[in-house]
Design a protein around this motif. Structure first.
Motif: not given
Length: 243
Positions: A93-98, A204-213, A220-225, A233-237
């Motif tokens: 079950a190998l995967k890469v976590k962004w 970063p403000d300790d709130t949460y977001l629901t999305g689909i990768i 290399g920015r993460l693309n979320l629906e 899109t989001f960067d690592l920070k």
């Protein structure tokens, strides 16, 4: 690839950087440490590893044909190379976590830290740092960490594993160019941890977001629906996957 073995060092990435200083031409060099006293991971985190049980190494690699705005291509290539090698050892079950943590099912078994050396807005060398949990079986205080031995039940020869990975790096990194970018990023997306699944992310403000990768951008920015056909899109920070 030339391999330098050291008993202990603060960080193999720092050791490799010192090897680079003053060199204008060199072949790929791998620095592997029995013990790393100040190993570093993404987001400034540390990498803790029992001496002699795991692989902690850095590859100093000469100029790769990647533009400054496409550095993530190297990260994707390295992640996929490790997955390809570990698949041959039947690691499940190998995967890469962004962006570049290697997972076996829900457990992290490897981390990657790539530092590019820039001159005149060009990448003149790259330092590819890898921490791979191999034969360690206890990870106190790290419930999401695991090792190759824990997930397969087998002991591994560290030298053999290192050679297989560095050989794969050399093979894959020499093939990077503008023409291969789309196929590499598509393969990376297919191997992403929790891709196409509803997931929770911390901001970063300790709130949460629901999305689909859904994948990554060329930078290399993460693309979320985040809603039906609404993408962001989001960067690592900017975002952290909760799992």
């Amino acid at each position: 690839m030339r391999i330098i073995k050291v008993n202990a060092t603060n960080s193999t990435n720092e050791f490799a950087r010192e090897l680079y200083r003053g060199n204008t031409s060199f072949e790929p060099i791998c620095v592997v440490a029995q013990e790393q006293t100040k190993g570093r991971g993404q987001r400034g985190s540390g990498w803790v590893s029992n001496a002699g049980e795991n692989l902690t190494f850095s590859v100093l690699y000469p100029k790769i044909k990647v533009g400054v705005n496409h550095q993530f291509l190297m990260s994707a290539t390295v992640s996929l190379a490790i997955i390809e090698v570990l698949n041959k050892f039947n690691v499940p079950a190998l995967k890469v976590k962004w962006p570049n943590d290697i997972m076996s099912a829900r457990y992290k078994i490897s981390g990657i830290l790539i530092e590019n050396i820039l001159k005149n807005n060009e990448i003149v060398a790259s330092i590819i740092g890898v921490g791979l949990n191999v034969n360690q079986t206890e990870f106190p205080g790290l419930p999401q960490a695991s090792s190759l031995k824990l997930v397969t039940g087998n002991n591994f020869n560290l030298d053999e594993l290192l050679k297989r990975i560095t050989d794969e790096f050399e093979d894959k990194l020499t093939q990077i160019n503008a023409d291969t970018e789309a196929s590499i990023l598509e393969k990376y997306a297919r191997n992403m941890f929790r891709r196409d699944l509803v997931s929770t992310f911390q901001l970063p403000d300790d709130t949460y977001l629901t999305g689909i990768i859904r994948g990554v951008t060329t930078s290399g920015r993460l693309n979320l629906e985040i809603e039906d056909s609404v993408f962001k899109t989001f960067d690592l920070k900017e975002i952290k996957l909760m799992y």
